[in-house]
Design a protein around this motif. Structure first.
Motif, PDB file in Angstrom:
ATOM      1  N   LYS A 276       2.837   1.944  -1.510  1.00 42.12           N
ATOM      2  CA  LYS A 276       4.064   0.387  -1.657  1.00 42.12           C
ATOM      3  C   LYS A 276       3.318  -0.568  -2.706  1.00 42.12           C
ATOM      4  N   LYS A 277       1.847  -0.588  -3.158  1.00 47.60           N
ATOM      5  CA  LYS A 277       1.731  -1.634  -3.673  1.00 47.60           C
ATOM      6  C   LYS A 277       1.497  -0.996  -4.972  1.00 47.60           C
TER       7      LYS A 277
ATOM      8  N   TRP B 157      -0.089   9.879  -3.722  1.00 40.74           N
ATOM      9  CA  TRP B 157      -0.358   9.525  -3.345  1.00 40.74           C
ATOM     10  C   TRP B 157      -0.273   9.822  -1.553  1.00 40.74           C
ATOM     11  N   THR B 158      -1.453   9.449  -0.992  1.00 40.59           N
ATOM     12  CA  THR B 158      -1.768   9.577   0.740  1.00 40.59           C
ATOM     13  C   THR B 158      -1.787   8.654   0.937  1.00 40.59           C
ATOM     14  N   ASN B 159      -1.973   7.334   1.046  1.00 39.66           N
ATOM     15  CA  ASN B 159      -2.547   6.247   1.621  1.00 39.66           C
ATOM     16  C   ASN B 159      -1.113   5.712   1.020  1.00 39.66           C
ATOM     17  N   PHE B 160      -0.309   4.956   1.969  1.00 36.71           N
ATOM     18  CA  PHE B 160       0.995   4.683   1.715  1.00 36.71           C
ATOM     19  C   PHE B 160       0.609   2.991   1.748  1.00 36.71           C
ATOM     20  N   VAL B 161       0.017   2.328   1.829  1.00 34.48           N
ATOM     21  CA  VAL B 161       0.126   1.006   1.640  1.00 34.48           C
ATOM     22  C   VAL B 161      -0.162   0.853  -0.200  1.00 34.48           C
ATOM     23  N   LEU B 162      -0.844   1.656  -0.240  1.00 36.41           N
ATOM     24  CA  LEU B 162      -1.337   2.313  -1.916  1.00 36.41           C
ATOM     25  C   LEU B 162      -0.208   2.416  -2.307  1.00 36.41           C
TER      26      LEU B 162
ATOM     27  N   ALA C 153       2.574  12.786   2.021  1.00 36.77           N
ATOM     28  CA  ALA C 153       2.761  12.873   1.311  1.00 36.77           C
ATOM     29  C   ALA C 153       4.034  12.012   0.248  1.00 36.77           C
TER      30      ALA C 153
END
Length: 159
Positions: free
Chosen positions: A150-151, A143-148, A130
């Motif tokens: 980075k975006k 964040w736990t979603n690393f695509v988001l 996270a």
């Protein structure tokens, strides 16, 4: 005689200006060392070590004018690394790393004036799980979603 007085006065001025530097060791009542380091005019300066009563290092780092400065290390009572990071003007600043009792990284955070200010990255079993962003100690996003992640963020801010 005049030369002797002038020399004495000159030396006295130099000693007062440059400060008296001495190495100090302080001990617990049980005789084990509690702390050791340099003093300049009675203030902590340069490198110091502090110990638990069992003799294991508790923390170590630099002082400047009696305030923590530069890079410091903190240890658990068993001697394993607990945390490490930068001080500026006596306060925690920049990146700090925090470890579990097995010395595996638990999280690392950007700090400013002893508060989370920037990103915190959380780890489990040495894997990033996270990320959070803080401003002046207050969490503003996680964040736990690393695509988001980075975006939504500039990765250059992680430096």
């Amino acid at each position: 005689m005049r030369l002797l007085i002038t020399t004495y006065a000159f030396l006295n001025i130099i000693l007062n200006f440059t400060g008296k530097k001495s190495y100090e060791k302080i001990y617990y009542d049980n005789g084990t060392i509690k702390s050791e380091g340099w003093l300049v005019n009675g203030a902590k300066e340069d490198y110091w070590k502090f110990y638990y009563s069992n003799g294991i290092v508790q923390k170590e780092g630099h002082f400047h004018q009696n305030k923590p400065a530069k890079y410091w290390y903190f240890y658990y009572q068993n001697g394993s690394l607990e945390s490490e990071g930068h001080y500026a003007n006596g306060k925690k600043n920049n990146w700090w790393l925090f470890y579990d009792i097995m010395e595996k990284i638990n999280h690392k955070c950007q700090l400013k004036n002893n508060q989370k200010n920037g990103y915190c990255l959380m780890y489990k079993n040495e894997k990033l799980i996270a990320a959070s962003k803080y401003i002046a100690g207050k969490k503003i996003k996680e964040w736990t979603n690393f695509v988001l992640f980075k975006k939504e963020n500039k990765l250059s801010d992680l430096k």
